[in-house]
Design a protein around this motif. Sequence first.
Motif, PDB file in Angstrom:
ATOM      1  N   UNK A  39       0.775  -1.374  -0.028  1.00 57.84           N
ATOM      2  CA  UNK A  39       0.250   0.018  -0.118  1.00 57.84           C
ATOM      3  C   UNK A  39       0.947   1.240   0.124  1.00 57.84           C
ATOM      4  N   UNK A  40       1.865   1.333   0.818  1.00 61.31           N
ATOM      5  CA  UNK A  40       3.056   2.292   0.814  1.00 61.31           C
ATOM      6  C   UNK A  40       3.633   2.674  -0.743  1.00 61.31           C
ATOM      7  N   UNK A  41       3.850   1.503  -1.172  1.00 59.59           N
ATOM      8  CA  UNK A  41       4.560   1.459  -2.419  1.00 59.59           C
ATOM      9  C   UNK A  41       3.702   1.879  -3.408  1.00 59.59           C
ATOM     10  N   UNK A  42       2.450   1.786  -3.400  1.00 60.60           N
ATOM     11  CA  UNK A  42       1.358   2.311  -4.498  1.00 60.60           C
ATOM     12  C   UNK A  42       1.101   3.735  -4.227  1.00 60.60           C
ATOM     13  N   UNK A  43       0.850   3.984  -2.940  1.00 58.81           N
ATOM     14  CA  UNK A  43       0.824   5.545  -2.804  1.00 58.81           C
ATOM     15  C   UNK A  43       1.785   6.383  -3.277  1.00 58.81           C
ATOM     16  N   UNK A  44       3.110   5.905  -2.783  1.00 55.63           N
ATOM     17  CA  UNK A  44       4.252   6.840  -3.416  1.00 55.63           C
ATOM     18  C   UNK A  44       4.375   6.717  -4.885  1.00 55.63           C
ATOM     19  N   UNK A  45       4.054   5.783  -5.616  1.00 53.01           N
ATOM     20  CA  UNK A  45       4.243   5.604  -7.152  1.00 53.01           C
ATOM     21  C   UNK A  45       3.258   6.424  -7.395  1.00 53.01           C
ATOM     22  N   UNK A  46       1.807   6.439  -7.010  1.00 56.05           N
ATOM     23  CA  UNK A  46       0.780   7.132  -7.913  1.00 56.05           C
ATOM     24  C   UNK A  46       1.004   8.705  -7.521  1.00 56.05           C
ATOM     25  N   UNK A  47       1.391   9.162  -6.141  1.00 59.93           N
ATOM     26  CA  UNK A  47       1.669  10.368  -5.672  1.00 59.93           C
ATOM     27  C   UNK A  47       2.850  10.841  -6.706  1.00 59.93           C
ATOM     28  N   UNK A  48       4.034  10.040  -7.064  1.00 57.16           N
ATOM     29  CA  UNK A  48       4.954  10.573  -7.758  1.00 57.16           C
ATOM     30  C   UNK A  48       4.596  10.963  -9.304  1.00 57.16           C
ATOM     31  N   UNK A  49       3.754  10.154  -9.899  1.00 56.65           N
ATOM     32  CA  UNK A  49       3.140  10.451 -11.245  1.00 56.65           C
ATOM     33  C   UNK A  49       2.102  11.457 -11.282  1.00 56.65           C
ATOM     34  N   UNK A  50       1.392  11.615 -10.160  1.00 57.23           N
ATOM     35  CA  UNK A  50       0.419  12.743 -10.037  1.00 57.23           C
ATOM     36  C   UNK A  50       1.065  14.121 -10.079  1.00 57.23           C
ATOM     37  N   UNK A  51       2.106  14.215  -9.087  1.00 53.97           N
ATOM     38  CA  UNK A  51       2.825  15.340  -8.846  1.00 53.97           C
ATOM     39  C   UNK A  51       3.617  15.695 -10.199  1.00 53.97           C
ATOM     40  N   UNK A  52       4.533  14.735 -10.893  1.00 53.55           N
ATOM     41  CA  UNK A  52       5.244  14.990 -11.796  1.00 53.55           C
ATOM     42  C   UNK A  52       4.482  15.364 -12.994  1.00 53.55           C
ATOM     43  N   UNK A  53       3.252  15.036 -13.163  1.00 52.68           N
ATOM     44  CA  UNK A  53       2.436  15.344 -14.381  1.00 52.68           C
ATOM     45  C   UNK A  53       1.292  16.131 -14.407  1.00 52.68           C
ATOM     46  N   UNK A  54       1.431  17.023 -13.075  1.00 47.24           N
ATOM     47  CA  UNK A  54       0.488  17.840 -12.738  1.00 47.24           C
ATOM     48  C   UNK A  54       0.191  18.862 -13.558  1.00 47.24           C
ATOM     49  N   UNK A  55       1.262  19.702 -14.340  1.00 48.67           N
ATOM     50  CA  UNK A  55       1.119  20.251 -15.650  1.00 48.67           C
ATOM     51  C   UNK A  55       0.342  19.812 -16.621  1.00 48.67           C
ATOM     52  N   UNK A  56       0.595  18.558 -17.034  1.00 46.69           N
ATOM     53  CA  UNK A  56      -0.077  18.133 -17.972  1.00 46.69           C
ATOM     54  C   UNK A  56      -1.627  17.852 -17.679  1.00 46.69           C
ATOM     55  N   UNK A  57      -1.852  17.582 -16.682  1.00 44.82           N
ATOM     56  CA  UNK A  57      -3.291  17.359 -16.173  1.00 44.82           C
ATOM     57  C   UNK A  57      -3.993  18.566 -16.264  1.00 44.82           C
ATOM     58  N   UNK A  58      -3.300  19.684 -15.821  1.00 41.75           N
ATOM     59  CA  UNK A  58      -4.118  20.856 -15.988  1.00 41.75           C
ATOM     60  C   UNK A  58      -4.228  21.362 -17.280  1.00 41.75           C
ATOM     61  N   UNK A  59      -3.084  21.209 -18.249  1.00 38.80           N
ATOM     62  CA  UNK A  59      -3.381  21.633 -19.429  1.00 38.80           C
ATOM     63  C   UNK A  59      -4.558  20.768 -20.246  1.00 38.80           C
ATOM     64  N   UNK A  60      -4.553  19.431 -20.128  1.00 39.14           N
ATOM     65  CA  UNK A  60      -5.787  18.677 -20.384  1.00 39.14           C
ATOM     66  C   UNK A  60      -7.128  19.229 -20.106  1.00 39.14           C
ATOM     67  N   UNK A  61      -7.281  19.641 -18.834  1.00 36.89           N
ATOM     68  CA  UNK A  61      -8.506  20.060 -18.155  1.00 36.89           C
ATOM     69  C   UNK A  61      -8.882  21.499 -18.749  1.00 36.89           C
ATOM     70  N   UNK A  62      -7.790  22.248 -18.892  1.00 37.32           N
ATOM     71  CA  UNK A  62      -8.004  23.651 -19.584  1.00 37.32           C
ATOM     72  C   UNK A  62      -8.283  23.525 -20.931  1.00 37.32           C
ATOM     73  N   UNK A  63      -7.897  22.662 -21.716  1.00 38.96           N
ATOM     74  CA  UNK A  63      -8.207  22.300 -23.146  1.00 38.96           C
ATOM     75  C   UNK A  63      -9.573  21.829 -23.399  1.00 38.96           C
ATOM     76  N   UNK A  64     -10.232  21.516 -22.251  1.00 42.77           N
ATOM     77  CA  UNK A  64     -11.711  21.137 -22.302  1.00 42.77           C
ATOM     78  C   UNK A  64     -12.783  22.231 -22.299  1.00 42.77           C
ATOM     79  N   UNK A  65     -12.238  23.353 -21.711  1.00 41.77           N
ATOM     80  CA  UNK A  65     -13.114  24.594 -21.597  1.00 41.77           C
ATOM     81  C   UNK A  65     -12.980  25.502 -22.738  1.00 41.77           C
ATOM     82  N   UNK A  66     -14.123  25.953 -23.358  1.00 44.22           N
ATOM     83  CA  UNK A  66     -14.316  26.630 -24.584  1.00 44.22           C
ATOM     84  C   UNK A  66     -13.408  27.830 -24.014  1.00 44.22           C
TER      85      UNK A  66
END
Length: 169
Positions: A34-61
């Motif tokens: 569980x600790x490994x999975x939490x750290x794994x997903x946290x790393x990818x969530x934090x390192x890719x946060x800019x791309x996630x924001x860009x994706x969601x902003x791209x959905x707004x007219x």
Amino acid sequence: GIGQTVGQRVLGSGASAVSAALGIIVSVGFLGFSAFLTAFFFFYFVSGWGRVQDFWQGLIPERRREPTIELLSKMDRVIAGFVRGRLTIVGLLMIYMTTAYALIGVPGWYILGPLVGSLFIIPFAHVIGVPIAMLLMWLEPSAMFFDFQQHWWWITFAPIGVYFLAQLL
């Protein structure tokens, strides 16, 4: 007959010990995974946060993008302020509950105080501290400082008073 009975008990005890050890190993493995999975997903969530924001902003007219992002930023600040405020209140109530339980003579105040204080984050969950404090005071009256603290009225009303003062605070 005695040898057979002793042998069966030894085997039964050994099986219980192996079962308990296996249970501990499985629990530790589950916790580690569980600790490994939490750290794994946290790393990818934090390192890719800019791309996630860009994706969601791209959905707004485009014509509504600026006011929508401004409104979402305001909402984020308000919610973050609320959460910080609640956590500050919980931290102060943890200190208060620990100190108050120590002063009224609750055994285990150093464990019960922070635990009950942290339960203030959940509405009405902290009420469980009142009967637990009463029960501990009733079971272990030698932890109290003064003679009057061993009377039923103190054991009953002191935790209630601590609770109501915490609500007032």
